[in-house]
Design a protein around this motif. Structure first.
Motif, mmCIF file in Angstrom:
data_model
loop_
_atom_site.group_PDB
_atom_site.id
_atom_site.type_symbol
_atom_site.label_atom_id
_atom_site.label_comp_id
_atom_site.label_asym_id
_atom_site.label_seq_id
_atom_site.Cartn_x
_atom_site.Cartn_y
_atom_site.Cartn_z
ATOM 1 N N ARG A 166 41.838 48.244 37.694
ATOM 2 C CA ARG A 166 40.622 47.495 37.369
ATOM 3 C C ARG A 166 40.613 46.953 35.951
ATOM 4 N NH1 ARG A 166 35.210 50.847 37.871
ATOM 5 N NH2 ARG A 166 36.349 51.983 36.244
ATOM 6 N N ASP A 167 41.026 47.710 34.974
ATOM 7 C CA ASP A 167 40.973 47.274 33.575
ATOM 8 C C ASP A 167 42.340 46.862 33.034
ATOM 9 O OD1 ASP A 167 38.238 47.842 33.487
ATOM 10 O OD2 ASP A 167 38.635 49.960 32.999
ATOM 11 N N SER A 168 43.314 46.728 33.903
ATOM 12 C CA SER A 168 44.672 46.404 33.433
ATOM 13 C C SER A 168 44.923 44.913 33.331
ATOM 14 C CB SER A 168 45.704 47.023 34.390
ATOM 15 O OG SER A 168 45.624 46.406 35.667
ATOM 16 N N GLY A 169 44.069 44.091 33.962
ATOM 17 C CA GLY A 169 44.310 42.647 33.979
ATOM 18 C C GLY A 169 45.365 42.234 34.976
ATOM 19 N N ILE A 170 45.753 43.142 35.871
ATOM 20 C CA ILE A 170 46.794 42.854 36.864
ATOM 21 C C ILE A 170 46.143 42.579 38.219
ATOM 22 C CG2 ILE A 170 48.751 43.845 38.127
ATOM 23 C CD1 ILE A 170 49.443 45.415 35.612
ATOM 24 N N ASP A 171 46.635 41.584 38.898
ATOM 25 C CA ASP A 171 46.146 41.226 40.237
ATOM 26 C C ASP A 171 46.625 42.274 41.238
ATOM 27 O OD1 ASP A 171 45.324 40.086 42.599
ATOM 28 O OD2 ASP A 171 46.748 38.413 42.520
ATOM 29 N N SER A 174 48.999 41.274 44.037
ATOM 30 C CA SER A 174 50.344 40.777 43.733
ATOM 31 C C SER A 174 51.376 41.886 43.600
ATOM 32 C CB SER A 174 50.323 39.954 42.439
ATOM 33 O OG SER A 174 50.098 40.797 41.320
ATOM 34 N N THR A 175 50.968 43.135 43.655
ATOM 35 C CA THR A 175 51.917 44.226 43.398
ATOM 36 C C THR A 175 52.939 44.340 44.532
ATOM 37 O OG1 THR A 175 50.390 45.804 44.430
ATOM 38 C CG2 THR A 175 50.255 45.524 42.038
ATOM 39 N N ARG A 176 54.214 44.516 44.161
ATOM 40 C CA ARG A 176 55.303 44.721 45.106
ATOM 41 C C ARG A 176 56.157 45.891 44.633
ATOM 42 N NH1 ARG A 176 52.359 41.436 46.812
ATOM 43 N NH2 ARG A 176 52.840 39.522 48.000
ATOM 44 N N TYR A 177 56.350 46.869 45.505
ATOM 45 C CA TYR A 177 57.202 48.009 45.163
ATOM 46 C C TYR A 177 58.657 47.538 45.104
ATOM 47 C CZ TYR A 177 59.920 52.272 45.783
ATOM 48 O OH TYR A 177 60.843 53.276 45.639
ATOM 49 N N ILE A 178 59.354 47.925 44.019
ATOM 50 C CA ILE A 178 60.736 47.495 43.830
ATOM 51 C C ILE A 178 61.715 48.640 44.104
ATOM 52 C CG2 ILE A 178 62.416 46.547 42.200
ATOM 53 C CD1 ILE A 178 60.216 44.591 43.071
ATOM 54 N N ALA A 189 54.509 42.753 39.462
ATOM 55 C CA ALA A 189 53.177 42.194 39.715
ATOM 56 C C ALA A 189 52.963 40.974 38.824
ATOM 57 C CB ALA A 189 52.101 43.240 39.476
ATOM 58 N N GLN A 190 51.743 40.383 38.945
ATOM 59 C CA GLN A 190 51.328 39.248 38.119
ATOM 60 C C GLN A 190 49.948 39.509 37.545
ATOM 61 O OE1 GLN A 190 51.832 35.909 40.965
ATOM 62 N NE2 GLN A 190 53.115 34.985 39.376
ATOM 63 N N PRO A 191 49.611 38.855 36.434
ATOM 64 C CA PRO A 191 48.250 38.997 35.875
ATOM 65 C C PRO A 191 47.212 38.388 36.810
ATOM 66 C CG PRO A 191 49.789 38.129 34.240
ATOM 67 C CD PRO A 191 50.489 38.069 35.556
ATOM 68 N N ASP A 192 45.946 38.657 36.511
ATOM 69 C CA ASP A 192 44.858 38.123 37.334
ATOM 70 C C ASP A 192 44.893 36.599 37.413
ATOM 71 O OD1 ASP A 192 43.804 40.593 37.974
ATOM 72 O OD2 ASP A 192 42.551 40.686 36.169
ATOM 73 N N ASP A 193 45.254 35.942 36.314
ATOM 74 C CA ASP A 193 45.266 34.479 36.309
ATOM 75 C C ASP A 193 46.571 33.899 36.861
ATOM 76 O OD1 ASP A 193 47.036 35.110 34.314
ATOM 77 O OD2 ASP A 193 45.911 34.128 32.691
ATOM 78 N N GLY A 194 47.523 34.758 37.257
ATOM 79 C CA GLY A 194 48.784 34.291 37.836
ATOM 80 C C GLY A 194 49.776 33.763 36.840
ATOM 81 N N VAL A 200 54.520 47.724 36.594
ATOM 82 C CA VAL A 200 53.658 48.903 36.704
ATOM 83 C C VAL A 200 54.539 50.051 37.172
ATOM 84 C CG1 VAL A 200 51.614 49.903 37.783
ATOM 85 C CG2 VAL A 200 51.701 47.446 37.319
ATOM 86 N N THR A 201 54.355 51.232 36.557
ATOM 87 C CA THR A 201 55.151 52.399 36.952
ATOM 88 C C THR A 201 54.249 53.588 37.256
ATOM 89 O OG1 THR A 201 55.445 53.146 34.668
ATOM 90 C CG2 THR A 201 57.131 51.664 35.579
#
Length: 260
Positions: A166-171, A174-178, A189-194, A200-201
């Motif tokens: 919620r407070d990370s600025g990440i969409d 968009s998260t994908r496990y690698i 992942a990507q930021p909220d604005d793309g 993210v770990t």
């Protein structure tokens, strides 16, 4: 199959409500049976021969017997015309005129065959047109082109709770496990604005959020993220002097560097 039964069935198929489904072979066979039925139904008559000399003006009249009465002769002549037809013209005319009530005209059969053929050609043309129609390519997404991992749909394995991010600025969408490296689960992942790239770990043993960071889209070159003292993750290909460790390619865009 008896010809009459086959003729009846073909007439129902071609002239009935299902006429559009009749094939050219069915129509050709119907025409053949109709022609055969017309030939077998025409009566053959033989004209009675005219009396010798009755209509021959060059034959001399018989000298024997009384002179014929002109009025009687005209009656006989009229009677002869009524019962005799020179050259059998009437019989030939009667034999060559088909019974219009027995079957539809051959022109109708030709029209039906033409319509069926046109429908077949139209269907083939539609199939060919559909297979050869040009397809409009979708406008490529610049972010997806830079990060091909994001072109795949998000699965249950990719999801991180929106409450955690919620407070990370990440969409969160968009998260994908690698991959999991050195006890860390790594997500792209990507930021909220793309505009940008994020890593993210989570710790894999207790599933606890560990770190999250993003690089601006304006940043050129690789984006490098230090997870801990022994693990570094890069998005893109950094220069050899920018990061140390043993490189492990995790996906097309993500490489892990493990300290020796």
């Amino acid at each position: 199959m008896d010809d009459d039964v086959e003729l009846h069935r073909l007439r129902e198929r071609v002239y009935g409500a299902e006429g559009a489904t009749a094939t050219p072979d069915m129509i050709e066979r119907l025409a053949e049976l109709e022609e055969r039925a017309r030939r077998s139904a025409v009566p053959v008559t033989v004209a009675a021969p005219a009396p010798v000399g009755a209509l021959d003006p060059t034959r001399p009249s018989s000298p024997v017997g009384p002179r014929a009465d002109p009025s009687t002769a005209s009656d006989v002549f009229a009677s002869t015309l009524g019962t005799s037809t020179p050259d059998g013209d009437a019989d030939r005319t009667r034999a060559t005129i088909p019974d219009a009530a027995s079957s539809p005209p051959r022109r109708l059969l030709r029209i039906i065959a033409t319509v069926v053929g046109a429908l077949v050609v139209l269907g083939i043309g539609i199939a060919i047109g559909a297979s050869t129609a040009p397809t409009v390519a979708a406008t490529p997404d610049p972010a997806a082109a830079a990060l091909p991992e994001l072109t795949f749909p998000q699965t249950v394995e990719d999801v991180i709770s929106a409450e955690i991010l919620r407070d990370s600025g990440i969409d969160a969408g968009s998260t994908r496990y690698i991959a999991t490296v050195s006890d860390f689960r790594i997500y792209l992942a990507q930021p909220d604005d793309g505009d940008g790239r994020c890593i993210v770990t989570f710790t894999s043993t207790d599933n606890r959020p560990w770190s999250a960071g993003c690089a601006s889209g304006a940043q050129e070159g690789a984006a490098i993220f230090g997870v801990d003292e022994s693990l570094t993750v890069a998005i893109g290909d950094p220069d050899g002097s920018d990061v140390t460790g043993i490189p492990i390619r995790l996906s097309p865009s993500v490489t892990a560097y493990v300290a020796q």
